[in-house]
Design an enzyme around this catalytic site. Structure first.
Site, mmCIF file in Angstrom:
data_model
loop_
_atom_site.group_PDB
_atom_site.id
_atom_site.type_symbol
_atom_site.label_atom_id
_atom_site.label_comp_id
_atom_site.label_asym_id
_atom_site.label_seq_id
_atom_site.Cartn_x
_atom_site.Cartn_y
_atom_site.Cartn_z
ATOM 1 C CB SER A 1 3.264 128.179 -27.165
ATOM 2 O OG SER A 1 1.875 128.419 -27.025
ATOM 3 C CE LYS A 2 5.194 130.622 -34.358
ATOM 4 N NZ LYS A 2 5.386 129.647 -35.403
ATOM 5 N NE ARG A 3 -1.722 127.372 -26.793
ATOM 6 C CZ ARG A 3 -1.858 127.603 -25.502
ATOM 7 N NH1 ARG A 3 -2.848 128.332 -25.060
ATOM 8 N NH2 ARG A 3 -1.007 127.085 -24.639
#
Ligand code: GLU
Length: 466
Positions: free
Chosen positions: A243-245
């Site tokens: 994910s974006k993390r």
């Protein structure tokens, strides 16, 4: 003929996980001389956007994933889903369900309270409705449900995971048309895969639990099954779903961050698939080698360092003129003046071996296009009175020397020799005068690239007696 498809939902950017799936589908079609179809699954009316359709198309084009047919859009095929729905209705494989949201919620509550898995209880199956005396309430738009078989099990052979069997008792009657006539994913996908003659459904294994439902619909329609292959999910280094993390997950962030498409292509191809221990390979090799048997059963881990390494390799071998073209807008964006500096292609030649990304390369190249005046502190540190005679001597020699790297090198060395100092004693003040900093490429290269006029002009202010 082999026919594969990529069927993204346009609800965001093209995610690297989606792109990896697209890559596998594309390669499978290409390897077998088949066709690759692009289908936009835009039935989620609230979340689908045109911007996202464009982002997906841009991402595929950037990666060089060309399609042979499409993009088809599900929202343009509503009449066709209705037609197939009618067909299922006519053979009693589908039925209208009038249960309200509240009613369904109560049903689930009751099931949970009894410790059973919440599922639709089939109350609007015609025979059940009849025996319960249910009649369609006025003013309610019904949904259409598929009559899932009650008995037996559904089996398919996954080309990655092997045979998968699920008892039909585990599967309830799913909604296939919503009240507004729009199909649900599991129905639209079957009708489309059928109509588009898809032979191999290659997709992420987040859909593996949907497949038994889809198989039952294919079978109810008396249609042959495509083959299924579910590729493993991609996880971040922490084992969580990517994910974006974890950094960039949108394909189109990569060109922005200075990655070459062949590097991301190569990296994604290797994510959940392998060919011996080959890490770096061309598109052609990938197409030649790709097979579903070597798609991994276990999850793949995204490794940014490895991607950067690949990008570095591809930058090193990329054509200089191409890199210069990619570099130019970055230099200008950061306020560099290309016109004031050396030919960009020469800078590329000098610096590309050390860059992981085009962004790195732009940063390193910037010193040639944006004058940085040396700070007082640097001048005081490096242009000490004891080196000035040597610097003056060098300036004099640079007025006459033939302007090419080996000669420039000799000229610097001659001064170093004559004054009996170490190389940095001359090279550092030169770097400071010419580029305003001590971190630069080799001094002979810097001299050659800046050119005689610029070099002498920048040295001039430091030569005068104070
Ligand atoms: N629209 C689905 C998705 O984006 C496609 C799944 C499939 O390939 O069947 O996840």
């Amino acid at each position: 003929m082999i026919r594969t498809r990529f069927a993204p939902s346009p609800t965001g950017y093209l995610h690297v996980g989606g792109a990896r799936t697209a890559l596998f589908s594309w390669a499978y079609a290409r390897k077998h001389g088949g066709k690759f179809v692009l289908r936009i699954e835009d039935t989620d009316l609230e979340r689908s956007t045109e911007t996202s359709v464009n982002a997906i198309i841009d991402g595929m084009k950037w990666l060089g994933l060309d399609w042979d047919e499409g993009p088809f859009r599900q929202m343009e095929r509503l009449a066709r889903y209705r037609e197939v729905a009618d067909q299922l209705l006519s053979i009693d494989k589908a039925y209208w369900c009038y249960a309200s949201k509240d009613e369904l919620e109560q049903m689930r509550e009751r099931q949970r309270a009894h410790g059973v898995k919440p599922r639709y209880d089939g109350r609007w199956r015609p025979e059940n409705a009849k025996s319960a005396g249910l009649t369609p309430p006025a003013g309610v738009n019904p949904v259409l449900r598929f009559r899932n078989p009650d008995e037996g099990a559904v089996t398919f052979i996954d080309l990655v995971k092997g045979p998968i069997t699920v008892a039909n008792s585990e599967i309830d009657d799913l909604v296939i048309l919503r009240a507004d006539g729009v199909p649900t994913y599991n129905f639209g996908v079957v009708v489309d895969d059928l109509d588009m003659n898809i032979t191999h459904v290659i997709r992420g294994d987040d859909h593996v639990n949907n497949t038994p439902r889809q198989v039952n619909i294919f079978q109810a329609l008396g249609a042959p099954l495509p083959q299924f292959a579910h590729a493993p999910m991609i996880l971040g280094a922490d084992g969580e779903r990517l994910s974006k993390r974890h950094g960039a997950v949108s394909v189109m962030q990569y060109p922005e961050d200075g990655f070459l498409p062949e590097a991301l292509f190569n990296y994604l191809a290797r994510l959940g698939w392998s060919h011996g221990d080959a890490e770096k390979f061309t598109r052609e090799q990938f197409v030649e080698w790709f097979d579903l048997a070597h798609v991994s059963k276990s999850t793949a881990q995204f490794d940014g360092a490895k991607l950067a390494w690949l990008n570095h390799q591809y930058i090193k071998e990329a054509d200089d003129a191409r890199l210069a073209e990619l570099l130019a807008p970055r230099i200008e964006r950061d306020g560099g003046k290309l016109i004031d500096g050396p030919a960009l292609v020469e800078i590329v030649k000098l610096l590309k071996d050390r860059a992981n990304t085009m962004e790195n390369l732009a940063e390193a190249a910037m010193i040639f296009y944006k004058r940085i005046e040396p700070s007082k502190a640097l001048v005081a540190e490096h242009l000490t009175p004891d080196v000035l005679p040597a610097v003056r001597e060098l300036a004099a020699s640079l007025e006459r020397v033939e302007w090419q790297r080996p000669k420039l090198n000799e000229a610097v060395k001659a001064v170093v020799g004559k004054f009996g100092v170490k190389m940095p004693k001359i090279a550092m003040p030169l770097r400071v005068m010419l580029l305003g900093q001590t971190q630069t490429p080799s001094i002979d290269a810097v001299l050659e690239l800046l050119g005689r006029d610029v070099v002498l002009a920048r040295m001039q202010p430091y030569l005068v007696e104070s």
